[in-house]
Design a protein around this motif. Sequence first.
Motif, PDB file in Angstrom:
ATOM      1  N   ILE A   6      36.896  34.029  39.135  1.00 58.73           N
ATOM      2  CA  ILE A   6      35.875  34.607  38.269  1.00 58.73           C
ATOM      3  C   ILE A   6      35.509  33.554  37.234  1.00 58.73           C
ATOM      4  CG2 ILE A   6      35.254  36.471  36.709  1.00 58.73           C
ATOM      5  CD1 ILE A   6      37.478  38.158  37.995  1.00 58.73           C
ATOM      6  N   ILE A  37      33.102  34.853  41.844  1.00 60.73           N
ATOM      7  CA  ILE A  37      32.142  35.620  41.047  1.00 60.73           C
ATOM      8  C   ILE A  37      31.690  34.696  39.927  1.00 60.73           C
ATOM      9  CG2 ILE A  37      31.850  37.529  39.425  1.00 60.73           C
ATOM     10  CD1 ILE A  37      33.992  39.050  40.994  1.00 60.73           C
ATOM     11  N   ALA A  69      31.195  43.190  42.897  1.00 66.04           N
ATOM     12  CA  ALA A  69      32.456  42.567  42.481  1.00 66.04           C
ATOM     13  C   ALA A  69      33.655  43.481  42.702  1.00 66.04           C
ATOM     14  CB  ALA A  69      32.370  42.171  41.011  1.00 66.04           C
TER      15      ALA A  69
END
Length: 178
Positions: A6, A37, A69
């Motif tokens: 992330i 992400i 997500a």
Amino acid sequence: MNVLIIKGSPHEKGTTSLLAKKFEEGARAAGHVVQEIDAAHMDIKSCLGCNYCRKNNGICVHNDDMADAYPMLSDADAIVFVTPLYYFGFTSQIKKVIDRFYAMNSELRAEAKMAYLLAAGADREDWAMEGISATFDVMCRYLRWENAGSVLALGCGSREEIKESKYLSQAEVLGRSV
């Protein structure tokens, strides 16, 4: 093993993008599947704390990119938080993702996951990463995830500085250790 990176930097070619790339190279070399992400470049709204998700089986009141997500979070065995140091903590972009964990809190707390932190900042003082480290530690404890390691790149406010540092190789080694 499934690894989810992330990223929370608004700078696509910043210092933390290099840390993420090296971690990913290490994780892939170790045979892991890696997904990403890019929180700073997705449409992710802030959590309202409205409890809509609690009343609607984990579905958030917001219809945004977090819907994509959530399955990645569920499937991940390891989650890597990558962020520049903004006022001694996570960027607001990555923080929005973390706050939105609320919709699947029970599931995330019930799953054993490993968590990693990659952070870079221009500050050179030893204490500069204490705030983000403490936040990360408490988050891991709350979620019941293993704090599996971090690379905290001090004195790396530019790509040139991080390229000349030890931190990129540390990120790759950490990725291999997953």
